[in-house]
Design a protein around this motif. Sequence first.
Motif, PDB file in Angstrom:
ATOM      1  N   UNK A  12     -14.647  21.597  26.820  1.00  0.00           N
ATOM      2  CA  UNK A  12     -13.777  22.414  28.067  1.00  0.00           C
ATOM      3  C   UNK A  12     -14.592  23.695  28.447  1.00  0.00           C
ATOM      4  N   UNK A  13     -15.395  23.829  29.895  1.00  0.00           N
ATOM      5  CA  UNK A  13     -15.414  25.422  30.305  1.00  0.00           C
ATOM      6  C   UNK A  13     -14.805  26.209  29.259  1.00  0.00           C
ATOM      7  N   UNK A  14     -13.816  26.786  29.314  1.00  0.00           N
ATOM      8  CA  UNK A  14     -13.023  28.011  28.708  1.00  0.00           C
ATOM      9  C   UNK A  14     -13.223  27.700  27.294  1.00  0.00           C
ATOM     10  N   UNK A  15     -13.372  27.036  26.597  1.00  0.00           N
ATOM     11  CA  UNK A  15     -13.246  26.654  25.600  1.00  0.00           C
ATOM     12  C   UNK A  15     -14.678  27.565  24.195  1.00  0.00           C
ATOM     13  N   UNK A  16     -14.786  28.183  23.437  1.00  0.00           N
ATOM     14  CA  UNK A  16     -15.740  28.960  22.974  1.00  0.00           C
ATOM     15  C   UNK A  16     -16.401  28.096  21.605  1.00  0.00           C
ATOM     16  N   UNK A  17     -15.891  26.827  21.971  1.00  0.00           N
ATOM     17  CA  UNK A  17     -17.395  25.640  21.165  1.00  0.00           C
ATOM     18  C   UNK A  17     -17.019  24.264  21.560  1.00  0.00           C
ATOM     19  N   UNK A  18     -18.370  23.646  21.641  1.00  0.00           N
ATOM     20  CA  UNK A  18     -18.519  22.146  22.368  1.00  0.00           C
ATOM     21  C   UNK A  18     -18.940  20.986  20.992  1.00  0.00           C
ATOM     22  N   UNK A  19     -18.007  20.421  20.998  1.00  0.00           N
ATOM     23  CA  UNK A  19     -17.709  20.013  20.065  1.00  0.00           C
ATOM     24  C   UNK A  19     -17.464  17.948  19.659  1.00  0.00           C
ATOM     25  N   UNK A  20     -18.813  17.021  19.216  1.00  0.00           N
ATOM     26  CA  UNK A  20     -18.580  16.231  19.530  1.00  0.00           C
ATOM     27  C   UNK A  20     -18.274  16.216  17.450  1.00  0.00           C
ATOM     28  N   UNK A  21     -17.012  14.857  17.333  1.00  0.00           N
ATOM     29  CA  UNK A  21     -16.793  14.548  16.332  1.00  0.00           C
ATOM     30  C   UNK A  21     -16.564  12.913  15.824  1.00  0.00           C
ATOM     31  N   UNK A  22     -17.634  12.467  15.164  1.00  0.00           N
ATOM     32  CA  UNK A  22     -17.732  10.821  14.870  1.00  0.00           C
ATOM     33  C   UNK A  22     -16.685  10.207  13.560  1.00  0.00           C
ATOM     34  N   UNK A  23     -16.110   9.262  14.409  1.00  0.00           N
ATOM     35  CA  UNK A  23     -15.610   8.014  13.131  1.00  0.00           C
ATOM     36  C   UNK A  23     -15.972   8.003  13.140  1.00  0.00           C
ATOM     37  N   UNK A  24     -16.995   6.858  13.695  1.00  0.00           N
ATOM     38  CA  UNK A  24     -16.973   5.029  13.065  1.00  0.00           C
ATOM     39  C   UNK A  24     -18.333   5.096  13.865  1.00  0.00           C
ATOM     40  N   UNK A  25     -19.633   4.610  12.707  1.00  0.00           N
ATOM     41  CA  UNK A  25     -20.991   4.456  13.538  1.00  0.00           C
ATOM     42  C   UNK A  25     -21.947   5.230  13.699  1.00  0.00           C
ATOM     43  N   UNK A  26     -22.765   5.946  14.130  1.00  0.00           N
ATOM     44  CA  UNK A  26     -23.691   7.246  14.142  1.00  0.00           C
ATOM     45  C   UNK A  26     -24.245   7.793  15.760  1.00  0.00           C
ATOM     46  N   UNK A  27     -24.256   8.473  16.420  1.00  0.00           N
ATOM     47  CA  UNK A  27     -24.921   9.332  17.573  1.00  0.00           C
ATOM     48  C   UNK A  27     -25.143  10.491  17.171  1.00  0.00           C
ATOM     49  N   UNK A  28     -26.226  10.428  18.347  1.00  0.00           N
ATOM     50  CA  UNK A  28     -27.346  11.396  18.466  1.00  0.00           C
ATOM     51  C   UNK A  28     -26.705  12.716  19.496  1.00  0.00           C
ATOM     52  N   UNK A  29     -27.264  14.016  19.384  1.00  0.00           N
ATOM     53  CA  UNK A  29     -27.038  15.255  20.334  1.00  0.00           C
ATOM     54  C   UNK A  29     -27.573  15.547  20.615  1.00  0.00           C
ATOM     55  N   UNK A  30     -27.929  16.377  21.969  1.00  0.00           N
ATOM     56  CA  UNK A  30     -29.033  16.388  22.476  1.00  0.00           C
ATOM     57  C   UNK A  30     -28.932  17.965  23.066  1.00  0.00           C
ATOM     58  N   UNK A  31     -28.853  18.888  22.662  1.00  0.00           N
ATOM     59  CA  UNK A  31     -28.780  20.549  23.000  1.00  0.00           C
ATOM     60  C   UNK A  31     -29.126  20.380  24.237  1.00  0.00           C
ATOM     61  N   UNK A  50     -15.336  13.709  21.590  1.00  0.00           N
ATOM     62  CA  UNK A  50     -16.555  14.682  22.468  1.00  0.00           C
ATOM     63  C   UNK A  50     -15.178  15.712  23.286  1.00  0.00           C
ATOM     64  N   UNK A  51     -15.403  16.726  22.809  1.00  0.00           N
ATOM     65  CA  UNK A  51     -14.653  18.249  23.230  1.00  0.00           C
ATOM     66  C   UNK A  51     -15.679  19.327  24.331  1.00  0.00           C
TER      67      UNK A  51
END
Length: 373
Positions: A218-237, A215-216
Amino acid sequence: MSKEKIWHLFSRKLTGEASQDELMELKLYIEDHPALLHEMDALEQLWMQDNEPDQDYLEATYLLHLEKMKKMGVEPTAPDESYEAEQPFQTSFFNRNRRRLLAGVMFVVIVMAAVIPFLNRKSAAGKLAETTAAIKQKVVVTPNGKNTSFQLPDGSTVWLNAGSKIDYSKINEAGNREVYLTGEAFFDVVKNPARPFIIHTSSIDVKVLGTKFNVKAYPEDKTVETSLVQGSVEVFVKNRPGEKYLLKPNQKLVLLNEEQTVAKTPLATTSKKDFNLPIIAITHLTYPKNDTLATETSWTRNKLSFENESFAEIAKKMERWYDVKIIFKNEELENEELNGDFSKETLQQALDALRFTSNSFRYKIEGKTVIIY
């Protein structure tokens, strides 16, 4: 090959005593068992730190794990002293006697970390929870130029990147598994279907049962990212109530940081490929040629990687990586897309490498400030 022998070889690698045959044997085993890679990388980072070891803590940890292993019927042995005559210790941070003691202690600790899950996976979370008493802080902060890794009370492992903060005060014996993240972290979450693990950031929440992901935020970055390597995740905006996004392995969710998008003009913050980027996009992880490690998670192995990213975004990563401030005197350079892959390079070497791929800029280093023009 037994797990004891594998971790024995790894301890000899750390102390510089492993022969070329032993190093090759270890390398081949890791290639066949990639799940051990992150654990070994984390321990190697700890070994290479400059800080003096807390001998009282190491001794207490040694005794604790030794007692656990005896109860399980496992009799660990310290590295064979007969190896001493083969090859002297190479120059490092500790003197000879201290390194021998630390090698023995680390060997027992890493054997426990590796053997317990294989011996009894169902009880792994419970055994690891016994180490809660050794974790005194509930908030971990990493300054620029540093990263760290540690275990949470539930047994999950966290790698925290530079310039980041994680608050895990809500992880408790009642089963709550929630953390609050600012910055970037890689999580290897212990599976517990009855107790979901939730990461809160300023713009998204990530819910998992047991998996490996990055999970990346950073408040100063232009994007927020969730990168999945293994398994599964649910992302809520958070600004889209009622919506959730399910990721599959090797996928990542990219969310535009609205504060950064509104605060700055598109020319100053985005590259040409981002003009049509939706507010939310699901893409694939980026794998450099001939590399099995995704660019999104390469930092966990002390590698700063980027591919076709704008110089402005690369500068932010380099600021955190090298603990410097980068100033652009020529705004047009911010949009230039560059590629790079750095691990042990100094700041100057990294900048020179970027100039090799792009001759359109010059730089000047003044203390902790880098001027690009």
